[in-house]
Design an enzyme around this catalytic site. Structure first.
Site, PDB file in Angstrom:
ATOM      1  CG  ASN A 108      62.948 -21.852 -11.196  1.00  0.00           C
ATOM      2  OD1 ASN A 108      63.537 -22.541 -12.045  1.00  0.00           O
ATOM      3  ND2 ASN A 108      63.287 -21.894  -9.911  1.00  0.00           N
ATOM      4  CG  HIS A 110      62.984 -25.176  -5.874  1.00  0.00           C
ATOM      5  ND1 HIS A 110      64.338 -24.978  -6.017  1.00  0.00           N
ATOM      6  CD2 HIS A 110      62.809 -25.615  -4.607  1.00  0.00           C
ATOM      7  CE1 HIS A 110      64.953 -25.272  -4.884  1.00  0.00           C
ATOM      8  NE2 HIS A 110      64.052 -25.652  -4.011  1.00  0.00           N
ATOM      9  CB  SER A 137      57.362 -25.109  -5.814  1.00  0.00           C
ATOM     10  OG  SER A 137      57.351 -25.730  -4.544  1.00  0.00           O
ATOM     11  CG  ASP A 146      64.841 -21.465  -5.526  1.00  0.00           C
ATOM     12  OD1 ASP A 146      64.658 -21.439  -6.757  1.00  0.00           O
ATOM     13  OD2 ASP A 146      65.812 -22.041  -5.015  1.00  0.00           O
TER      14      ASP A 146
HETATM   15  C1  GRF Z   1      64.852 -30.162 -11.739  1.00  0.00           C
HETATM   16  O1  GRF Z   1      64.882 -30.928 -10.579  1.00  0.00           O
HETATM   17  C2  GRF Z   1      64.301 -28.796 -11.478  1.00  0.00           C
HETATM   18  O2  GRF Z   1      63.316 -28.797 -10.475  1.00  0.00           O
HETATM   19  C3  GRF Z   1      65.515 -28.033 -11.034  1.00  0.00           C
HETATM   20  O3  GRF Z   1      66.547 -28.513 -11.847  1.00  0.00           O
HETATM   21  C4  GRF Z   1      66.253 -29.863 -12.228  1.00  0.00           C
HETATM   22  C5  GRF Z   1      66.345 -29.923 -13.728  1.00  0.00           C
HETATM   23  O4  GRF Z   1      66.170 -31.216 -14.194  1.00  0.00           O
HETATM   24  N1  GRF Z   1      65.320 -26.612 -11.128  1.00  0.00           N
HETATM   25  P1  GRF Z   1      66.068 -31.502 -15.740  1.00  0.00           P
HETATM   26  O5  GRF Z   1      67.323 -30.944 -16.380  1.00  0.00           O
HETATM   27  O6  GRF Z   1      64.842 -30.818 -16.259  1.00  0.00           O
HETATM   28  O7  GRF Z   1      65.993 -32.988 -15.867  1.00  0.00           O
END
Ligand code: GRF
Length: 224
Positions: A108, A110, A137, A146
């Site tokens: 994932n 984050h 991260s 997370d």
């Molecule tokens: C990103 O900020 C990611 O870190 C979080 O969700 C957002 C997704 O953005 N988990 P995108 O759809 O990839 O532009």
């Protein structure tokens, strides 16, 4: 070994797009077999179509339970041949059955320097808290939200007076660099897990030659 990847996303899909781009320029040794989305009309579906990658949208409303929904996800992923799952802005909690289906193979990204600011509003909370450093991260996914072992983190300064959205935009730029990097390390079978600690193998390189599992941007002014 080339990764056979499934990407799960709910939104715009800029991270999915960064993964597609890293694959097509040859930096990331992977093949994106499938994009799965839970939001009809999400931008990620357009990105997948443009990149010629099979995509499916599964609407949660059509399933009787979270378990039934995740079972459908597992089936779609297995049918695609993918064996690694990258969550890229996927806004549903996964059930234990899903985690058990791909043990150690779900990552994932984050938008905060974990363990600070878990949850959905990382950048907003960072600005409200007044931290001077934020970032993002990439981690293995475990039961807690997370909370899984960290693979790589990137840091950006929080600029005085900027909005959460401006910070989020700058964090995004780094997300697009560290996520493909983490996946490439996994493809190369270079990630070794001990407890919560992830290290890069081979670990016996001289310390000066160890690649950093961090991205700090930008560097300090010259002279410091
Ligand atoms: C990103 O900020 C990611 O870190 C979080 O969700 C957002 C997704 O953005 N988990 P995108 O759809 O990839 O532009």
């Amino acid at each position: 070994m080339s990764l056979k990847l499934a990407i799960l996303a709910s939104g715009n899909g800029s991270n999915a797009q960064a993964i597609f781009a890293a694959v097509s320029r040859g930096s990331l040794d992977a093949e994106v077999r499938l994009v799965l989305c839970n939001q009809p009309g999400a931008g990620v579906l357009d990105h997948a179509a443009l990149a010629g990658i099979p995509a499916q949208c599964l609407d949660g409303a059509e399933y009787s339970s979270r378990e039934a929904y995740d079972l459908a996800l597992i089936e779609a992923i297995r049918a695609s041949g993918a064996d690694v799952v990258a969550l890229a802005g996927y806004m549903r909690l996964l059930t234990p059955a899903f985690l058990e289906a791909f043990p150690g193979r779900i990552l994932n990204i984050h938008p905060a320097v974990l363990p600070s600011f878990k949850g959905v509003r990382g950048a907003e909370q960072a600005v409200a808290y007044g931290v001077k450093i934020s970032g993002c991260s990439v981690h293995f996914v475990s039961q807690g939200m997370d909370e899984g072992p960290l693979i790589i983190q990137a840091a950006v300064p929080v600029i005085q007076g900027e909005s959460a959205q401006e910070l989020q935009n700058r964090i995004h730029v780094l997300e697009h660099r560290i996520y493909p990097q983490a996946l490439h390390w996994l493809a190369q079978d270079r990630l070794s897990l001990s407890g919560r600690s992830v290290s890069l193998v081979p670990a016996d390189l001289p310390k000066a030659e160890q690649p950093p599992m961090t991205l700090i941007w930008p560097p300090l002014e010259q002279g410091f």
